[in-house]
Write an enzyme that holds these catalytic residues in place. Structure first.
Site, PDB file in Angstrom:
ATOM      1  N   SER A  78       2.748  -1.697  -0.209  1.00 38.22           N
ATOM      2  CA  SER A  78       2.542  -0.670   0.852  1.00 38.22           C
ATOM      3  C   SER A  78       3.755   0.310   0.772  1.00 38.22           C
ATOM      4  O   SER A  78       3.537   1.536   0.668  1.00 38.22           O
ATOM      5  CB  SER A  78       2.668  -1.348   2.189  1.00 38.22           C
ATOM      6  OG  SER A  78       3.757  -1.864   2.483  1.00 38.22           O
ATOM      7  N   LYS A  79       5.048  -0.162   0.498  1.00 38.36           N
ATOM      8  CA  LYS A  79       6.175   0.821   0.626  1.00 38.36           C
ATOM      9  C   LYS A  79       5.963   1.906  -0.836  1.00 38.36           C
ATOM     10  O   LYS A  79       6.323   3.046  -0.933  1.00 38.36           O
ATOM     11  CB  LYS A  79       7.446  -0.084   0.239  1.00 38.36           C
ATOM     12  CG  LYS A  79       7.850  -0.725   1.455  1.00 38.36           C
ATOM     13  CD  LYS A  79       7.932   0.230   2.695  1.00 38.36           C
ATOM     14  CE  LYS A  79       8.405  -0.435   3.907  1.00 38.36           C
ATOM     15  NZ  LYS A  79       8.299   0.406   5.191  1.00 38.36           N
ATOM     16  N   ALA A  92       2.554  -7.671  -0.245  1.00 39.09           N
ATOM     17  CA  ALA A  92       2.014  -6.697   0.477  1.00 39.09           C
ATOM     18  C   ALA A  92       3.081  -5.525   0.832  1.00 39.09           C
ATOM     19  O   ALA A  92       2.671  -4.460   0.888  1.00 39.09           O
ATOM     20  CB  ALA A  92       1.186  -7.158   1.603  1.00 39.09           C
ATOM     21  N   TYR A  93       4.297  -6.166   0.957  1.00 35.04           N
ATOM     22  CA  TYR A  93       5.172  -5.115   1.942  1.00 35.04           C
ATOM     23  C   TYR A  93       5.622  -4.117   0.649  1.00 35.04           C
ATOM     24  O   TYR A  93       5.831  -3.001   0.853  1.00 35.04           O
ATOM     25  CB  TYR A  93       6.513  -5.733   2.363  1.00 35.04           C
ATOM     26  CG  TYR A  93       7.531  -5.177   2.827  1.00 35.04           C
ATOM     27  CD1 TYR A  93       7.323  -4.607   4.047  1.00 35.04           C
ATOM     28  CD2 TYR A  93       8.568  -4.912   2.162  1.00 35.04           C
ATOM     29  CE1 TYR A  93       8.735  -3.689   4.432  1.00 35.04           C
ATOM     30  CE2 TYR A  93       9.802  -4.034   2.655  1.00 35.04           C
ATOM     31  CZ  TYR A  93       9.819  -3.557   3.710  1.00 35.04           C
ATOM     32  OH  TYR A  93      10.690  -2.859   4.495  1.00 35.04           O
ATOM     33  N   LYS A  94       5.886  -4.809  -0.623  1.00 32.20           N
ATOM     34  CA  LYS A  94       6.317  -4.094  -1.711  1.00 32.20           C
ATOM     35  C   LYS A  94       5.401  -2.942  -2.097  1.00 32.20           C
ATOM     36  O   LYS A  94       5.621  -1.751  -2.426  1.00 32.20           O
ATOM     37  CB  LYS A  94       6.801  -4.787  -2.680  1.00 32.20           C
ATOM     38  CG  LYS A  94       7.802  -5.903  -2.807  1.00 32.20           C
ATOM     39  CD  LYS A  94       8.202  -6.593  -3.850  1.00 32.20           C
ATOM     40  CE  LYS A  94       9.306  -7.494  -3.550  1.00 32.20           C
ATOM     41  NZ  LYS A  94       9.231  -8.696  -4.660  1.00 32.20           N
TER      42      LYS A  94
END
Length: 232
Positions: free
Chosen positions: A159-160, A155-157
């Protein structure tokens, strides 16, 4: 960004997440370079403590705090009103707007090519892709639909990557501004449990380079640490 305060013209920077890690280091370096810094953080107590540390340890007076939760639109409105009321900033005049971010990894991401097609990308489509990712995540369909699944922090990747794409849309819509993304590298911060290849001072270099660059420079670009790099 540049502000007109009385008869003086001074550089002003608004730094999100400025109470710790890379954000705090960026605040320190900008303030040391004579930039008036609005340090923001979600937690008012921690943000205030960060400002006190800068003022006390560096002997500076050009740092102020304002609460900001970037996920809360009303919080952003309050920050904008604060800036206007304090006459900190009347208008943006081509200074660098930078985002500390990270490239999306994964060779099989079908939507990655779409995110890189900036000529046909829109804010509405980014919203749709966000919803698609959330649906695939909940349904356990990430790998089947080409989202990156290796290495964790999925999710972090994503979103970035979406934020990267949004910065390019903004750069295209506002050509008088310089809007860029910076990947700080693998930095030793609380988020990485103090494990990383770079110190916070080293991790802040790219964002500082962009923030202090002359007007009229690169826009819609991506820096990997301090080097210009492709988005994909």
């Amino acid at each position: 960004m540049e502000a007109n305060t009385g008869n003086q013209s001074e550089e002003v920077a608004v730094v999100t997440g400025g109470n710790r890690g890379i954000g705090l280091q960026i605040c320190k370096q900008l303030a040391s370079n004579g930039v008036t810094v609005v340090l923001t953080a979600r937690d008012g107590k921690r943000g205030g403590e960060a400002v006190s540390i800068i003022l006390d340890t560096l002997g500076l007076s050009n740092v102020v705090f304002h609460q900001l939760d970037v996920s809360d639109p009303s919080s952003a409105v309050r920050l904008a009103e604060f800036i206007k009321q304090k006459s900190i900033m009347q208008q943006l005049l081509g200074r660098q707007l930078t985002s500390a971010t990270e490239k999306l990894s994964g060779e099989r991401l079908v939507n990655q090519q779409e995110l890189n097609n900036i000529d046909n990308l829109s804010e509405e489509r980014l919203d749709e892709l966000s919803e698609l990712f959330l649906k695939d995540f909940k349904d356990g369909e990430l790998e089947r639909h080409g989202w990156p699944t290796e290495g964790g922090f999925i999710a972090y990747k994503v979103s970035k990557a979406i934020m990267n794409a949004y910065s390019r849309i903004l750069a295209k819509e506002h050509p008088s501004l310089c809007i860029n993304c910076v990947h700080p590298g693998f930095v030793q911060t609380d988020m990485s449990f103090q494990v990383g290849d770079l110190t916070v001072e080293e991790g802040a270099r790219g964002a500082l380079m962009m923030a202090l660059a002359p007007k009229g420079g690169m826009t819609g670009g991506f820096l990997n640490c301090t080097e210009v790099a492709p988005f994909v």
